[in-house]
Scaffold this active site. Structure first.
Site, mmCIF file in Angstrom:
data_model
loop_
_atom_site.group_PDB
_atom_site.id
_atom_site.type_symbol
_atom_site.label_atom_id
_atom_site.label_comp_id
_atom_site.label_asym_id
_atom_site.label_seq_id
_atom_site.Cartn_x
_atom_site.Cartn_y
_atom_site.Cartn_z
ATOM 1 C CB CYS A 42 -0.914 0.007 1.219
ATOM 2 S SG CYS A 42 -2.071 1.410 1.250
ATOM 3 N NE ARG A 46 -0.811 5.041 8.681
ATOM 4 C CZ ARG A 46 -2.115 4.914 8.968
ATOM 5 N NH1 ARG A 46 -2.539 5.119 10.195
ATOM 6 N NH2 ARG A 46 -2.962 4.578 8.029
ATOM 7 C CG HIS A 98 -1.635 -1.098 5.911
ATOM 8 N ND1 HIS A 98 -2.236 -0.117 6.667
ATOM 9 C CD2 HIS A 98 -1.777 -0.697 4.623
ATOM 10 C CE1 HIS A 98 -2.701 0.838 5.874
ATOM 11 N NE2 HIS A 98 -2.432 0.502 4.628
#
Ligand code: CO
Length: 210
Positions: A42, A46, A98
């Site tokens: 992705c 983060r 995630h």
């Protein structure tokens, strides 16, 4: 501008540190790259691919997009995959999603974000396909986590369905596709154990051809 100057300053110090430790590091990398892994992840800031698996420049070939999707008409992703398999000859393709993925959450919440809603369409299909499982879960957080996992599993399947991977398996290349998920809250990756290796791949392709 001040902020950008900071980035360039960071870069200068980083390059100096690397060169001090290994004087030939950049010269050798400039000559060639031989990554063993392709990462499909992705775009989320983060989830920095190299950093979370402790790999250095030259060790990970990377493709990232919103919600780590493998779409059979996406020339960008398909080209990365084909190059990784045919030219770089990677041994592993890792689809890493995630928990808490904004794309997955937007689909569940029915948010209207703009063009990206169009991009997220495959996740809507996955949600519909697994509606019963998702509806049976206790709350939205659980549903979101589960849909993040289901999305990774589906994208592993999509990688296996590409012509590039079929061709690689046909040639006898030993490539394995893996499905992983990263926890934003603890920094840990979990293997979803949905891997498809070259022998399972032949089986998989026979099944999907029926
Ligand atoms: Co995400």
């Amino acid at each position: 501008m001040q902020q950008l100057r900071g980035l360039l300053e960071n870069n200068r110090r980083w390059a100096e540190r690397m060169t001090a430790r290994e004087p030939q590091f950049f010269a050798e990398l400039a000559a060639q790259q031989t990554p063993r892994y392709l990462w499909i992840g992705c775009s989320d800031s983060r989830v920095p691919a190299n950093e979370i698996v402790g790999l250095r420049p030259g060790e990970l070939f990377v493709h990232r997009n919103v919600a780590n999707l493998v779409v059979q008409t996406d020339l960008n992703c398909l080209s990365v995959l084909q190059y990784a398999l045919d030219v770089l000859r990677v041994d592993h393709v890792i689809v890493c999603g995630h928990y808490g993925c904004g794309g997955v959450r937007a689909v569940l919440a029915g948010d209207r974000l703009g063009l990206v809603d169009q991009w997220l369409h495959p996740i809507r299909d996955i949600r519909e396909k697994h509606k019963d499982v998702l509806d049976a879960l206790g709350d939205d957080a659980e549903r979101s986590d589960r849909l993040c996992e289901l999305n990774v599993t589906e994208q592993v399947r999509q990688v296996a369905l590409t012509m590039a991977l079929r061709d690689a398996w046909q040639r006898g290349q030993r490539v394995t596709v893996h499905g992983w998920i990263y926890g934003l809250g603890d920094g840990r990756i979990r293997d979803l154990e949905v891997s498809i290796d070259s022998s399972a791949g032949q089986q998989f392709l026979t099944e999907t051809r029926r």
